[in-house]
Design a protein around this motif. Sequence first.
Motif, PDB file in Angstrom:
ATOM      1  N   THR A 161       1.815 -10.719  -8.124  1.00  0.00           N
ATOM      2  CA  THR A 161       1.389 -10.035  -6.913  1.00  0.00           C
ATOM      3  C   THR A 161      -0.107 -10.248  -6.720  1.00  0.00           C
ATOM      4  O   THR A 161      -0.851 -10.493  -7.676  1.00  0.00           O
ATOM      5  N   PHE A 162      -0.529 -10.147  -5.461  1.00  0.00           N
ATOM      6  CA  PHE A 162      -1.912 -10.433  -5.104  1.00  0.00           C
ATOM      7  C   PHE A 162      -2.456  -9.324  -4.206  1.00  0.00           C
ATOM      8  O   PHE A 162      -1.729  -8.759  -3.387  1.00  0.00           O
ATOM      9  N   ALA A 163      -3.728  -9.039  -4.347  1.00  0.00           N
ATOM     10  CA  ALA A 163      -4.354  -7.996  -3.540  1.00  0.00           C
ATOM     11  C   ALA A 163      -4.446  -8.395  -2.077  1.00  0.00           C
ATOM     12  O   ALA A 163      -4.465  -7.547  -1.188  1.00  0.00           O
ATOM     13  N   LYS A 199      -6.976 -14.320 -16.842  1.00  0.00           N
ATOM     14  CA  LYS A 199      -7.585 -13.178 -16.150  1.00  0.00           C
ATOM     15  C   LYS A 199      -8.558 -12.455 -17.073  1.00  0.00           C
ATOM     16  O   LYS A 199      -9.627 -12.004 -16.640  1.00  0.00           O
ATOM     17  N   ARG A 215       1.843 -11.939  -0.393  1.00  0.00           N
ATOM     18  CA  ARG A 215       1.191 -11.167  -1.455  1.00  0.00           C
ATOM     19  C   ARG A 215       2.055 -11.105  -2.712  1.00  0.00           C
ATOM     20  O   ARG A 215       1.658 -10.520  -3.717  1.00  0.00           O
ATOM     21  N   PHE A 249      -5.215 -13.068  -9.246  1.00  0.00           N
ATOM     22  CA  PHE A 249      -3.992 -12.336  -8.932  1.00  0.00           C
ATOM     23  C   PHE A 249      -4.157 -10.887  -9.349  1.00  0.00           C
ATOM     24  O   PHE A 249      -5.076 -10.524 -10.091  1.00  0.00           O
ATOM     25  N   ASP A 250      -3.246 -10.055  -8.860  1.00  0.00           N
ATOM     26  CA  ASP A 250      -3.294  -8.634  -9.164  1.00  0.00           C
ATOM     27  C   ASP A 250      -2.467  -8.321 -10.409  1.00  0.00           C
ATOM     28  O   ASP A 250      -2.984  -7.875 -11.427  1.00  0.00           O
ATOM     29  N   THR A 251      -1.165  -8.589 -10.340  1.00  0.00           N
ATOM     30  CA  THR A 251      -0.284  -8.337 -11.484  1.00  0.00           C
ATOM     31  C   THR A 251       0.627  -9.534 -11.707  1.00  0.00           C
ATOM     32  O   THR A 251       0.859 -10.342 -10.807  1.00  0.00           O
ATOM     33  N   SER A 294      -2.210 -14.903  -0.400  1.00  0.00           N
ATOM     34  CA  SER A 294      -2.781 -15.952  -1.255  1.00  0.00           C
ATOM     35  C   SER A 294      -2.038 -17.276  -1.228  1.00  0.00           C
ATOM     36  O   SER A 294      -2.256 -18.122  -2.099  1.00  0.00           O
TER      37      SER A 294
END
Length: 564
Positions: free
Chosen positions: A175-177, A149, A118, A161-163, A180
Motif C-alpha cells: 500500500t502507498f500513501a 525501507k 494506492r 511505500f506505506d505497508t 504510485s
Amino acid sequence: MTTTQPPARGARAASAKPTRRSVLAGALATAGGVALAACSPSAGAGSGGGTTLVVAGQSDNLTQVFNPFLAHSANGLTYASQGQGGFIYEPLVQINTVDIGKDIPWLAEKWAWAENNRKLTFTLQSGVKWTDGKPFSADDVVFTFEMLKKHPGLNLLGVAFDTIEATGPTEVVMTFAAPSEQFFTNIVSAPIVSRHIWSKAGDPTTYTDKNPVGTGPFKLGSFSAQSFVLERNEHYWQQKAQVESIRFVAYKDNQSMTNALVQGQADWGGTYIADADKTYLSRSKDNHYWAPLAGTDGLIPNLERWPLSDLAVRRAISLGVDRKQVGGATGAPPATNVTGLPMPAYQDEVSAQYRGVDFVQDKAKAEKTLTDAGYTKGGDGYYHKGGKRVEFSISFPSAYTDIASRVQVLVSQLKDIGIKLTIDTTTVNDINDVTAKGDFDSTMGYPVGSAPRAFSFYNDTINPNLYYPLGKATPTSQNIERFRNTEAAQLFKQYPKASSDKERRQILDKIQTVFVENLPWIPMFYWGSYGNWSTAKVSGFPTPGNPYFSPVPNPVVALRLKPV
C-alpha cells in the motif's frame, strides 16, 4: 490494471535499468583491471566442457562483494537495475527498455493496482527455490522491501511505500500513501534477497555477501581479483540456460574493453566502440554491434554554482553548440526536439506546441543572449560579468573515453562563443558520489537510467521535490543539478493524483514547458544501450531485426542464447 499473462517458463527470458548513462549508462560499468590471459573465450567450463561466454565489464576495482544494494560491488555487473537485472538476484518484473511496454513478468507472475493506484497486489511464481535449495516465498519479498525501507541508503531505486504484507505464500500486497503507479518500474526492479540468509547477516549496509544465494539462472563459481565465473543454476525455476557458465572480466576503460572484444578475448560487452565498422565489425563476420536508442544526454549543470546558475548562460550554450559534432564525436545522433525527449521513440509524448520544434545552432544569437544579460567580452576572448570570467569545469571519469571525445568538441565550441570550459576527470567509483553531493560545476551523463516513460524521464532529472542542498547527497541520484521551481514542484505532485490519461497528458505538457523555458539541463545527443557480441560460440542475441530486448549483457538475453 492487470498485466497480461506471463510467457511459458523458458519461452522468454529475463530483463531490467542502467547506472550512469552514456558509458555512464551505456557501458554499464562493473569491475576493475584485468590480465587478459586469465581467460580465453574458447575454453569450456566445468566438468561438462560446455560453453563459457566471456563478458567484458568495466570498473576501477573488483572485490568479492555481491550485495546488490551497494553501489560498488562485483554484483554491479550481474544486476544493474532496470535493463540488466537478475543473473543471481532476480526482480519481480523485468522492464523492457527496447521493446517498450512489453515488460516481462518474472518472480511476480502477475500484478494488479487498486484503490486509485494506492494498492498493488503481486501474485508470485510458485515452485521457485534459492540456490541452497530453500523455497522462495512471499516472506522473502516482504523482508526485502522492509529492509530497504529501514535502510534508505540501500534503496537505490527510491522505492517508497506505506505497508507491505504477505497475504499468502505467493501473494504480496503493498500500500502507498499516495497514488504510485508512475513508480511501478522502480518498485518491481528491486532485487529480491532471501530472508533466511539476510535476516542473520547483520548490518545489510556493510554485508559483503561473498557467496550469494539467489533465485537466478546463474550462481557464483570461482572468483579472483581479475575475474569471476557464474555457473549455470541446474535447478533454475524456468528453463535453464543453455550456456554453461559466464566469466565476467574487468577492464579499466572503454579502450581495454574494445581491445578484448576486437581481439576475440571477450564474447560479449556493453561499451561504445569508436569507428565500430572498421575496428570491430570488419574483423569477423561473427562480430555484431547495436545500440538501440535508450535516452538523452548532454551537459548537466550544477544550478547552485555560477555561471551555470544563470539561465542566460545555459541558453547561450544551448544556442552555441553544434549538436551534430558533439554527438558525432562518438557516433551518437544529435538531440533534436527542445523537450529533451529522445526522438523518434517518444514523439507521441511531445506536447503539441513543441512538435517539430528542434534545437538550432545560432552562435550570433548565443553571444547576443550573453550581452543582453549584461556580459561583456574581455581581451582574453571570453565573456565576463562582475569581474568574473564565464568559466566552469566538467567532471567525468577519465576511463570513459566516449565522453572525453565529446567534451573535447564541446571545449572548442564553447570557446568560439566566449565561454571557457575546463576538464576535471575523476574515477568510475567516485563520479556518482561527486555529483550526488553537488561537488561539481557540470557533468555529462545522468547517474540514473530512467524507465522508458516520459514522466520518468522528467521525474528523474528535474523534479524539484527531490532537491537536496549542496553537500547533502541525493540518495537516488535524481535531480543532481538541483533544480528548484515552484510550478514544477506542484506539477510533479499533481501527476500521481490524476484520474485520467487526459489529465496526465495536460500535466506532462506543462512539465515540458517548464523544461523548455528553464533549460535545467542541456540536451545534446541521444544515447543507446551499447551491445557488442560475437556469434562464434552462441546465437540468439537481439538485433535491429529482432529487437526483443537490450543487447547489453543481461540474463534476458543469456537465457535465449544457444551454442552453435
